[in-house]
Motif scaffolding. Structure first.
Motif, PDB file in Angstrom:
ATOM      1  N   ILE A  52       3.501  46.417  68.131  1.00 35.38           N
ATOM      2  CA  ILE A  52       3.747  48.078  67.090  1.00 35.38           C
ATOM      3  C   ILE A  52       5.163  48.253  67.542  1.00 35.38           C
ATOM      4  CG2 ILE A  52       3.673  50.847  67.723  1.00 35.38           C
ATOM      5  CD1 ILE A  52       1.577  50.104  69.319  1.00 35.38           C
ATOM      6  N   LYS A  53       5.763  49.055  66.204  1.00 40.28           N
ATOM      7  CA  LYS A  53       7.115  48.551  65.627  1.00 40.28           C
ATOM      8  C   LYS A  53       7.284  50.332  65.302  1.00 40.28           C
ATOM      9  CE  LYS A  53       8.272  46.278  62.410  1.00 40.28           C
ATOM     10  NZ  LYS A  53       9.363  45.752  61.291  1.00 40.28           N
ATOM     11  N   PRO A  54       8.206  50.925  65.302  1.00 37.65           N
ATOM     12  CA  PRO A  54       8.830  52.499  64.956  1.00 37.65           C
ATOM     13  C   PRO A  54       8.195  52.995  63.353  1.00 37.65           C
ATOM     14  CG  PRO A  54      10.333  51.533  66.309  1.00 37.65           C
ATOM     15  CD  PRO A  54       9.361  50.956  65.900  1.00 37.65           C
ATOM     16  N   ASN A  55       8.199  51.781  62.450  1.00 39.47           N
ATOM     17  CA  ASN A  55       7.592  52.009  61.267  1.00 39.47           C
ATOM     18  C   ASN A  55       6.436  52.692  61.017  1.00 39.47           C
ATOM     19  OD1 ASN A  55       6.649  49.978  61.620  1.00 39.47           O
ATOM     20  ND2 ASN A  55       7.343  49.014  59.297  1.00 39.47           N
ATOM     21  N   ILE A  56       5.353  52.433  62.188  1.00 37.02           N
ATOM     22  CA  ILE A  56       3.871  52.747  62.104  1.00 37.02           C
ATOM     23  C   ILE A  56       4.052  54.582  62.560  1.00 37.02           C
ATOM     24  CG2 ILE A  56       1.679  52.549  63.284  1.00 37.02           C
ATOM     25  CD1 ILE A  56       2.596  50.131  61.707  1.00 37.02           C
ATOM     26  N   MET A  57       5.257  54.352  63.024  1.00 39.39           N
ATOM     27  CA  MET A  57       4.761  55.955  63.966  1.00 39.39           C
ATOM     28  C   MET A  57       5.320  56.635  62.266  1.00 39.39           C
ATOM     29  SD  MET A  57       7.018  56.181  67.212  1.00 39.39           S
ATOM     30  CE  MET A  57       5.669  55.337  68.911  1.00 39.39           C
ATOM     31  N   ALA A  58       6.467  55.985  61.209  1.00 40.98           N
ATOM     32  CA  ALA A  58       6.987  57.192  60.245  1.00 40.98           C
ATOM     33  C   ALA A  58       6.372  56.643  59.666  1.00 40.98           C
ATOM     34  CB  ALA A  58       8.136  55.867  59.859  1.00 40.98           C
ATOM     35  N   ILE A  59       4.729  55.821  59.349  1.00 36.11           N
ATOM     36  CA  ILE A  59       3.961  56.395  58.200  1.00 36.11           C
ATOM     37  C   ILE A  59       2.492  57.173  59.075  1.00 36.11           C
ATOM     38  CG2 ILE A  59       1.921  54.913  57.396  1.00 36.11           C
ATOM     39  CD1 ILE A  59       3.593  52.956  57.862  1.00 36.11           C
ATOM     40  N   PHE A 109      18.835  59.971  67.134  1.00 34.13           N
ATOM     41  CA  PHE A 109      17.806  60.476  65.322  1.00 34.13           C
ATOM     42  C   PHE A 109      18.329  59.955  64.765  1.00 34.13           C
ATOM     43  CE2 PHE A 109      17.243  63.030  61.578  1.00 34.13           C
ATOM     44  CZ  PHE A 109      16.144  63.241  61.841  1.00 34.13           C
ATOM     45  N   SER A 110      16.882  59.624  63.994  1.00 37.03           N
ATOM     46  CA  SER A 110      17.448  58.886  62.440  1.00 37.03           C
ATOM     47  C   SER A 110      16.415  58.806  61.691  1.00 37.03           C
ATOM     48  CB  SER A 110      17.855  56.894  62.951  1.00 37.03           C
ATOM     49  OG  SER A 110      17.272  55.921  62.188  1.00 37.03           O
ATOM     50  N   LEU A 111      16.915  58.909  60.423  1.00 36.13           N
ATOM     51  CA  LEU A 111      15.559  58.136  59.324  1.00 36.13           C
ATOM     52  C   LEU A 111      14.987  57.026  58.544  1.00 36.13           C
ATOM     53  CD1 LEU A 111      15.829  61.651  56.942  1.00 36.13           C
ATOM     54  CD2 LEU A 111      14.561  61.249  59.065  1.00 36.13           C
ATOM     55  N   HIS A 112      16.089  55.555  59.619  1.00 30.08           N
ATOM     56  CA  HIS A 112      15.916  54.665  59.184  1.00 30.08           C
ATOM     57  C   HIS A 112      14.805  54.256  59.197  1.00 30.08           C
ATOM     58  CE1 HIS A 112      16.602  50.247  60.254  1.00 30.08           C
ATOM     59  NE2 HIS A 112      15.624  50.117  61.176  1.00 30.08           N
ATOM     60  N   TRP A 113      13.296  54.949  59.768  1.00 28.67           N
ATOM     61  CA  TRP A 113      11.727  54.031  59.860  1.00 28.67           C
ATOM     62  C   TRP A 113      11.357  54.838  58.890  1.00 28.67           C
ATOM     63  CZ3 TRP A 113      12.112  49.315  62.359  1.00 28.67           C
ATOM     64  CH2 TRP A 113      12.534  49.395  63.547  1.00 28.67           C
ATOM     65  N   TYR A 114      11.675  55.458  58.230  1.00 35.31           N
ATOM     66  CA  TYR A 114      11.170  55.803  57.315  1.00 35.31           C
ATOM     67  C   TYR A 114      11.271  55.527  55.976  1.00 35.31           C
ATOM     68  CZ  TYR A 114       9.124  60.218  59.176  1.00 35.31           C
ATOM     69  OH  TYR A 114       8.088  61.120  60.479  1.00 35.31           O
ATOM     70  N   SER A 148       9.203  58.394  65.374  1.00 35.11           N
ATOM     71  CA  SER A 148       9.926  57.986  64.318  1.00 35.11           C
ATOM     72  C   SER A 148      10.179  58.582  63.660  1.00 35.11           C
ATOM     73  CB  SER A 148       8.118  58.921  63.264  1.00 35.11           C
ATOM     74  OG  SER A 148       8.290  60.376  63.275  1.00 35.11           O
ATOM     75  N   PHE A 149      11.315  59.344  64.475  1.00 39.75           N
ATOM     76  CA  PHE A 149      12.593  59.993  64.290  1.00 39.75           C
ATOM     77  C   PHE A 149      13.513  58.975  65.079  1.00 39.75           C
ATOM     78  CE2 PHE A 149      10.483  63.611  62.618  1.00 39.75           C
ATOM     79  CZ  PHE A 149      10.549  63.231  61.226  1.00 39.75           C
ATOM     80  N   ASN A 150      13.464  57.785  65.571  1.00 35.17           N
ATOM     81  CA  ASN A 150      14.252  57.628  66.451  1.00 35.17           C
ATOM     82  C   ASN A 150      14.651  56.337  66.841  1.00 35.17           C
ATOM     83  OD1 ASN A 150      14.560  56.642  69.027  1.00 35.17           O
ATOM     84  ND2 ASN A 150      13.478  55.656  69.519  1.00 35.17           N
ATOM     85  N   ALA A 151      16.225  55.806  66.507  1.00 40.46           N
ATOM     86  CA  ALA A 151      17.009  54.972  65.375  1.00 40.46           C
ATOM     87  C   ALA A 151      17.138  53.666  66.196  1.00 40.46           C
ATOM     88  CB  ALA A 151      18.603  55.076  66.048  1.00 40.46           C
TER      89      ALA A 151
END
Lengths: 272, 367
Positions: free
Chosen positions: A240-247, A52-57, A39-42
């Protein structure tokens, strides 16, 4: 007694104990760890790590899908809080009747009826609830979700409350009534405060169960009404997009927080 | 008795033909007794005798199946517990675990309508009375068993009940503390002037503290009287056997004349004792003789004497118990205080000797 155990009979000395433990822990937690890390993947990819990135959050809150997720999260929390409150109130009264009601007829049957929903496959409950709402002509929407959640949360709230209550001797209420308290005062001044840790545990359990319920919700929700789990499922269907992992990571955080609170509430005894 | 002057003659609790049944089981078979104002009254009996049931009926936790219970002349058996001006000290104390000691003691006052401030003030005074003021802010779990016991007592006394009910309150304490609390309870009862109804299975406790004792067994009243009555003049086998140690002998009443019963013990031994109403010539009954009322000598003494032979001496701390076999008759236990050792010889096993007693020592029992 723990101190009387010799090392020979300690389960830790069994062969393969360590390996088995590690396998179990791995199977249980590796997927969660992977989701949390990624979820912290850029990167846009969900498999290759690019830093590391907070992009998806940020994407969850301000991205193209953010309105959909915010509405779903709002629904989820409103439903979870309301359903947990209703279920806990009903479960508290049910526990009072079951534990303090003496030996009434059908007591065992009543206990079975309260806890049976825990054993019934959820899909059966989901279909049955849907058929029920259709049969009485109830329009599906947020209200149907709320009613369904309240119903299936009752056994979850009931178990910790009745467990706590069974540990409270009825001599406390008798002492209160002996000291001029009427039944209501004995309940509110003595029994309720003593039950409180169980009630809070029950509420938190009901809240979490409601928050992450998917199957029943998916059956009884109306068109256009989404909760967080159904919204996540909907967007996963399109890839599946990484934003799902953030949620998912944020939901995991909420669960961990609630479980932690529940743990400390059950530990912190108001009698010490 | 001196206590008779202190006890006013008003009846505090009047139990009239009270019966308690649970389905087919009768826990209490028609009990009638009057407990006087300002009295320390004890319900004594083995577990399951109905003493706690009777206490809970007075408190209002059990319905009365038949009969009535009156508090200073008012019928109370239909009032719920919170409307009865009686308070209970529970066996397990039942202190409210989530409240401080002060709030526990003030609870009854507050429920009765006192303001929180008044309740606290009075609770503070009660804690002073039981010498626990320094623990006012603590929770019950932080106190020792003996301290909890005193808090329970203070809580029950704080609303100044007309009658205080105590359900085996000392049974969880160790022996030394129990002895100290027995005296403290007795003093507290005298100071407050409140009628105490005390339930126990411990006969020594009952004898120590009570003005009067009701001995119960199997849901029935066996005997009611002052401790000395119960001990010295037991009415039946159960009371004689339950209270203290005694020699129980099977006897046949040979003759009754001038208020005296001449009884045959077997083996040609005869013993004279006071006659008892309801036991006539020819009756086969039991006789009770307390071991400490017997004394031994080489020659028959004045009064009643029986010839026998020493079987065994048993050292029991303050006393020596001597087992004596009468010639072809029953065995006796004779208790001799160790304080008399200096001026009395110990009879070695095998020695022939006499057991002596005054006329009143032997008591015929209605079975």
């Amino acid at each position: 007694m723990a101190t009387a155990k010799t090392a020979k009979f300690d389960i830790k000395s069994y062969r393969g104990f360590k390996a088995m433990t590690l396998i179990c822990l791995f199977v249980l937690y590796a997927p969660l760890v992977v989701v949390t890390i990624y979820s912290f993947n850029a990167s846009n990819s969900i498999t290759t790590w690019e830093g590391f990135s907070l992009h998806w959050y940020a994407d969850v809150f301000i991205g193209p899908d953010s309105d959909k997720f915010k509405a779903a999260a709002f629904n989820s929390f409103v439903i979870a809080i309301t359903a947990a409150t209703l279920a806990t109130s009903i479960a508290t009264l049910a526990a009072t009747a079951m534990v303090r009601g003496g030996k009434f007829r059908l007591r065992t049957v009543s206990f079975g009826l309260i806890s049976l929903p825990l054993m019934v496959p959820e899909i059966v409950t989901a279909v049955a609830t849907l058929i029920f709402f259709n049969a009485i002509g109830f329009d599906r929407g947020i209200l149907t979700i709320l009613l369904a959640h309240t119903a299936f949360c009752i056994p979850f709230a009931y178990l910790p409350i009745s467990a706590r209550m069974q540990g409270i001797e009825d001599s406390y209420e008798q002492a209160a009534m002996d000291l001029y308290a009427n039944r209501r005062q004995a309940f509110t001044r003595i029994l309720l405060p003593l039950m409180m840790p169980g009630i809070i545990s029950g509420f938190i359990l009901a809240f979490i169960v409601s928050l992450d319920d998917f199957i029943i919700t998916n059956f009884v929700k109306g068109a256009g009404v989404e909760t967080l789990p159904t919204a996540i499922f909907g967007s996963v269907k399109q890839g599946i997009k990484p934003n799902i992992m953030a949620i998912s990571t944020m939901l995991l955080g909420v669960s961990v927080l609630m479980v932690t609170i529940s743990y400390f509430v059950s530990k912190s005894d108001n009698t010490k | 008795m001196s206590t008779d002057q202190e006890i006013t003659r008003e009846i505090a609790i009047d139990v009239r033909n009270a019966v308690k049944r649970y389905g087919d089981f009768t826990a209490l078979k028609q009990i009638s007794l009057s407990i006087m104002d300002n009295e320390f009254f004890t319900l004594l009996g083995p577990s399951g005798c109905g003493k706690t049931t009777l206490l809970r009926m007075i408190a209002g936790f059990e319905d009365v199946t038949e009969g009535g219970i009156y508090l200073y002349g008012d019928e109370i058996e239909n009032l719920p517990p919170h409307q009865r001006p009686v308070n209970t000290v529970f066996q397990n104390y039942a202190l409210f675990p989530h409240m401080t000691i002060l709030d526990n003691v003030g609870f009854g006052l507050e429920m009765r309508g006192s303001s929180k401030a008044d309740a606290r003030k009075r609770a503070g005074e009660m804690l002073e009375l039981v010498q626990l003021s320094q623990f006012a802010a603590r929770k019950p779990s932080q106190l020792s068993g003996g301290q909890q016991q005193r808090v329970a007592l203070a809580r029950a006394l704080a609303p100044q009940p007309k009658v205080l009910l105590l359900d085996e309150p000392l049974s969880a304490l160790d022996l030394k503390l129990r002895k100290a609390m027995q005296l403290e309870l007795k003093h507290l009862q005298r100071e407050t002037g409140i009628t105490f109804i005390f339930v126990t299975h411990d006969q020594e406790e009952a004898l120590t503290m009570s003005d009067r004792i009701a001995v119960m067994s199997a849901g029935e009243l066996q005997q009611l009287g002052a401790p000395t009555d119960i001990y010295e003049r037991p009415h039946n086998m159960f009371v004689a056997d339950f209270i203290g140690e005694t020699n129980l002998l099977e006897v046949s009443v040979d003759k009754i004349e001038a208020g005296r019963a001449i009884c045959h013990l077997g083996g040609g031994h005869e013993l004279t004792c006071n006659e008892v109403a309801g036991i006539g010539t020819g009756a086969q009954v039991h006789m009770s003789i307390r071991p400490e009322r017997l004394f031994m000598s080489e020659q028959p003494a004045k009064g009643e004497s029986l010839h026998g032979r020493v079987k065994e001496n048993i050292f029991v701390g303050t006393d020596i118990s001597t087992i004596v076999a009468l010639d072809e008759g029953p065995d006796f236990i004779v208790r001799t205080s160790n304080s008399d050792r200096g001026n009395k010889r110990i009879f070695e096993p095998g020695t022939e000797m006499y057991i002596n007693m005054e006329l009143g020592a032997a008591r015929l029992l209605v079975d």
